[in-house]
Design a protein around this motif. Structure first.
Motif, PDB file in Angstrom:
ATOM      1  N   LEU A 160       0.801  -1.227   0.000  1.00  0.00           N
ATOM      2  CA  LEU A 160       0.000   0.000   0.000  1.00  0.00           C
ATOM      3  C   LEU A 160       0.834   1.277   0.000  1.00  0.00           C
ATOM      4  O   LEU A 160       0.285   2.377   0.012  1.00  0.00           O
ATOM      5  CB  LEU A 160      -0.915   0.016   1.229  1.00  0.00           C
ATOM      6  CG  LEU A 160      -1.870  -1.175   1.379  1.00  0.00           C
ATOM      7  CD1 LEU A 160      -2.691  -1.033   2.653  1.00  0.00           C
ATOM      8  CD2 LEU A 160      -2.774  -1.308   0.164  1.00  0.00           C
ATOM      9  N   VAL A 161       2.169   1.151  -0.009  1.00  0.00           N
ATOM     10  CA  VAL A 161       3.081   2.303   0.082  1.00  0.00           C
ATOM     11  C   VAL A 161       2.716   3.153   1.308  1.00  0.00           C
ATOM     12  O   VAL A 161       2.318   4.312   1.204  1.00  0.00           O
ATOM     13  CB  VAL A 161       3.085   3.160  -1.202  1.00  0.00           C
ATOM     14  CG1 VAL A 161       4.167   4.235  -1.121  1.00  0.00           C
ATOM     15  CG2 VAL A 161       3.338   2.297  -2.422  1.00  0.00           C
ATOM     16  N   SER A 162       2.851   2.547   2.462  1.00  0.00           N
ATOM     17  CA  SER A 162       2.537   3.237   3.709  1.00  0.00           C
ATOM     18  C   SER A 162       3.758   3.985   4.222  1.00  0.00           C
ATOM     19  O   SER A 162       4.864   3.445   4.268  1.00  0.00           O
ATOM     20  CB  SER A 162       2.088   2.229   4.768  1.00  0.00           C
ATOM     21  OG  SER A 162       2.013   2.844   6.031  1.00  0.00           O
ATOM     22  N   GLU A 163       3.553   5.221   4.645  1.00  0.00           N
ATOM     23  CA  GLU A 163       4.611   6.038   5.222  1.00  0.00           C
ATOM     24  C   GLU A 163       4.602   5.964   6.752  1.00  0.00           C
ATOM     25  O   GLU A 163       5.336   6.692   7.416  1.00  0.00           O
ATOM     26  CB  GLU A 163       4.438   7.492   4.787  1.00  0.00           C
ATOM     27  CG  GLU A 163       4.455   7.715   3.284  1.00  0.00           C
ATOM     28  CD  GLU A 163       5.823   7.448   2.672  1.00  0.00           C
ATOM     29  OE1 GLU A 163       6.828   7.506   3.417  1.00  0.00           O
ATOM     30  OE2 GLU A 163       5.887   7.173   1.461  1.00  0.00           O
ATOM     31  N   ASP A 164       3.754   5.095   7.312  1.00  0.00           N
ATOM     32  CA  ASP A 164       3.645   4.984   8.768  1.00  0.00           C
ATOM     33  C   ASP A 164       4.789   4.158   9.341  1.00  0.00           C
ATOM     34  O   ASP A 164       5.189   3.137   8.768  1.00  0.00           O
ATOM     35  CB  ASP A 164       2.310   4.337   9.149  1.00  0.00           C
ATOM     36  CG  ASP A 164       1.125   5.199   8.757  1.00  0.00           C
ATOM     37  OD1 ASP A 164       1.123   6.388   9.130  1.00  0.00           O
ATOM     38  OD2 ASP A 164       0.213   4.693   8.076  1.00  0.00           O
ATOM     39  N   ASP A 165       5.305   4.582  10.470  1.00  0.00           N
ATOM     40  CA  ASP A 165       6.389   3.884  11.163  1.00  0.00           C
ATOM     41  C   ASP A 165       5.843   2.585  11.754  1.00  0.00           C
ATOM     42  O   ASP A 165       4.981   2.600  12.635  1.00  0.00           O
ATOM     43  CB  ASP A 165       6.937   4.781  12.269  1.00  0.00           C
ATOM     44  CG  ASP A 165       8.054   4.142  13.077  1.00  0.00           C
ATOM     45  OD1 ASP A 165       8.440   2.995  12.763  1.00  0.00           O
ATOM     46  OD2 ASP A 165       8.531   4.776  14.033  1.00  0.00           O
ATOM     47  N   ILE A 166       6.338   1.455  11.289  1.00  0.00           N
ATOM     48  CA  ILE A 166       5.786   0.166  11.712  1.00  0.00           C
ATOM     49  C   ILE A 166       6.163  -0.201  13.141  1.00  0.00           C
ATOM     50  O   ILE A 166       5.657  -1.178  13.688  1.00  0.00           O
ATOM     51  CB  ILE A 166       6.181  -0.986  10.763  1.00  0.00           C
ATOM     52  CG1 ILE A 166       7.694  -1.246  10.814  1.00  0.00           C
ATOM     53  CG2 ILE A 166       5.706  -0.708   9.345  1.00  0.00           C
ATOM     54  CD1 ILE A 166       8.096  -2.535  10.128  1.00  0.00           C
ATOM     55  N   ILE A 233       8.851   1.923   6.705  1.00  0.00           N
ATOM     56  CA  ILE A 233       9.447   3.002   7.480  1.00  0.00           C
ATOM     57  C   ILE A 233       9.640   2.532   8.918  1.00  0.00           C
ATOM     58  O   ILE A 233       8.713   2.031   9.553  1.00  0.00           O
ATOM     59  CB  ILE A 233       8.533   4.252   7.465  1.00  0.00           C
ATOM     60  CG1 ILE A 233       8.261   4.704   6.022  1.00  0.00           C
ATOM     61  CG2 ILE A 233       9.145   5.372   8.299  1.00  0.00           C
ATOM     62  CD1 ILE A 233       9.495   5.107   5.256  1.00  0.00           C
ATOM     63  N   LYS A 234      10.867   2.667   9.405  1.00  0.00           N
ATOM     64  CA  LYS A 234      11.172   2.285  10.789  1.00  0.00           C
ATOM     65  C   LYS A 234      12.105   3.333  11.381  1.00  0.00           C
ATOM     66  O   LYS A 234      13.209   3.540  10.865  1.00  0.00           O
ATOM     67  CB  LYS A 234      11.853   0.915  10.846  1.00  0.00           C
ATOM     68  CG  LYS A 234      10.980  -0.248  10.422  1.00  0.00           C
ATOM     69  CD  LYS A 234      11.786  -1.527  10.254  1.00  0.00           C
ATOM     70  CE  LYS A 234      12.295  -2.063  11.530  1.00  0.00           C
ATOM     71  NZ  LYS A 234      12.957  -3.386  11.385  1.00  0.00           N
ATOM     72  N   GLU A 235      11.673   3.987  12.448  1.00  0.00           N
ATOM     73  CA  GLU A 235      12.561   4.935  13.119  1.00  0.00           C
ATOM     74  C   GLU A 235      13.636   4.163  13.884  1.00  0.00           C
ATOM     75  O   GLU A 235      13.401   3.072  14.367  1.00  0.00           O
ATOM     76  CB  GLU A 235      11.762   5.809  14.090  1.00  0.00           C
ATOM     77  CG  GLU A 235      10.851   6.818  13.386  1.00  0.00           C
ATOM     78  CD  GLU A 235      10.191   7.753  14.369  1.00  0.00           C
ATOM     79  OE1 GLU A 235      10.531   7.695  15.578  1.00  0.00           O
ATOM     80  OE2 GLU A 235       9.329   8.540  13.929  1.00  0.00           O
ATOM     81  N   LYS A 236      14.809   4.771  13.957  1.00  0.00           N
ATOM     82  CA  LYS A 236      15.902   4.120  14.664  1.00  0.00           C
ATOM     83  C   LYS A 236      15.584   4.005  16.147  1.00  0.00           C
ATOM     84  O   LYS A 236      15.043   4.910  16.757  1.00  0.00           O
ATOM     85  CB  LYS A 236      17.196   4.915  14.478  1.00  0.00           C
ATOM     86  CG  LYS A 236      17.761   4.836  13.069  1.00  0.00           C
ATOM     87  CD  LYS A 236      19.097   5.551  12.981  1.00  0.00           C
ATOM     88  CE  LYS A 236      19.682   5.440  11.573  1.00  0.00           C
ATOM     89  NZ  LYS A 236      20.980   6.152  11.475  1.00  0.00           N
TER      90      LYS A 236
END
Length: 360
Positions: A160-166, A233-236
């Motif tokens: 879905l091309v999600s920009e949400d941080d998983i 997307i995954k924040e460090k």
């Protein structure tokens, strides 16, 4: 500030077509796994808890050994803690199995030794969250609930091309609601396992998904718009705290001195070699045990072990003492059959076995 990407090639897909392609692929490619051959609620539960943060191939022998020794909820509820820890030895994250025993005891008390066939009731059990409840509900009870773990989040982020941080809980909740719209009522068990499987074998982590052989490529917006490789997307994460430890493998003839950790905190209730905080020099170690008691001291190699939020940097010594000190001494046979030593101490357990071989 988020970057903008061109998604004009494909902005939506046919859900029914995607589900059909996924299930056809799964029917042809599903791995033969011991818990799939007989997906009872108990076996599904045990396998899903074991598979958390552990590779499938590593879990297989543990699963077989565990369900042979403890074949049902009643057996698990009545298991001796040392036996339970020994069955789990090497899998790590021991709180998982401690919560399993609590859960089993709760089920014996409230559900006559069975897991409840309700997603909401499953979520109320000790150690069972949304993901495990969804897996048991869909695979064992054929109920239309999603099981959303890291693999599934990665797959749908790319689809879905999600920009949400998983890594955020709200993203998981969002995808649980989205995936409900895809679940085929008549094959919800296969759908759940197919998503897990494609995430493990095809839509793999890092920047190299196997899009060229993926059955969902035609329906994947990420692939069609050349964005799959940058997702999810995954924040460090924050840096882990480093703790220095000194490990003492204290031996007398063919026995080793163990101690049991406190019943709360990290590695609670498990057995370990004598473990001191900080980095101790040889002279400090000998003074700690008493110079007059030590026959020989050997410096062992350094080792490191990573937990979720802390990292142990260890150095070790093997000390042969002239006579037994106070404490729990065990033989090689007892160590192999009774006392669970966490994987964190593997380097020093290996050194102990090497020492024992030299004494034969």
């Amino acid at each position: 500030m988020k970057k903008c990407y061109n998604t004009t090639m494909k902005e939506k897909h046919d859900k029914q077509h995607l589900v059909q392609a996924l299930l056809e692929w799964y029917d042809a490619n599903a791995r033969i796994l011991p818990w799939r051959s007989e997906p009872t609620p108990y076996r599904v539960w045990v396998s899903e808890i074991m598979l958390q943060q552990t590779r499938v191939e590593a879990v297989k022998p543990y699963f077989e050994r565990f369900v042979n020794a403890l074949p049902d909820v009643h057996a698990l509820a009545n298991a001796d803690d040392d036996e339970l820890h020994k069955l789990w030895e090497g899998l790590g994250y021991y709180n998982r199995v401690k919560n399993m025993k609590k859960c089993a005891q709760y089920c014996v008390k409230h559900y006559a030794g069975s897991l409840p066939n309700s997603y909401e009731l499953l979520k109320q059990l000790p150690g069972i969250g949304d993901y495990t409840a969804g897996a048991i509900a869909s695979i064992a009870f054929h109920l239309p609930y999603p099981a959303v773990d890291g693999n599934v989040l990665r797959v749908f982020s790319r689809l879905l091309v999600s920009e949400d941080d998983i890594l955020k809980e709200r993203t998981k909740k969002k995808f649980q609601n989205i995936i409900k719209e895809y679940i085929p009522i008549e094959r919800c068990d296969a759908f759940t396992q197919a998503l897990m499987e494609i995430g493990a074998l095809i839509c793999v982590p890092n920047a190299m998904p196997r899009c060229n052989i993926c059955p969902l490529a035609e329906d994947c917006i990420g692939y069609q718009s050349h964005q799959a490789q940058r997702l999810p997307i995954k924040e460090k994460k924050k840096a882990r705290r480093i703790e220095k430890k000194t490990i003492l493998v204290v031996v007398h003839q063919k026995e080793v001195l163990l101690q049991q950790r406190a019943e709360d905190g990290l590695l609670a209730g498990l057995y370990e070699f004598i473990t001191l905080d900080g980095e101790r020099e040889e002279e400090e170690v000998m003074a700690f045990l008493g110079h007059e008691r030590i026959h020989k001291i050997i410096k062992l190699r350094s080792a490191k072990h990573i937990f979720s939020h802390v990292e142990w940097h260890m150095q070790g010594y093997l000390l042969e003492v002239k006579e037994k000190l106070d404490g729990l001494w065990c033989t090689q046979q007892a160590l192999e059959q009774q006392y669970a030593i966490p994987t964190a101490f593997k380097a020093y357990k290996d050194a102990l076995y090497t020492w024992w071989r030299t004494q034969e």
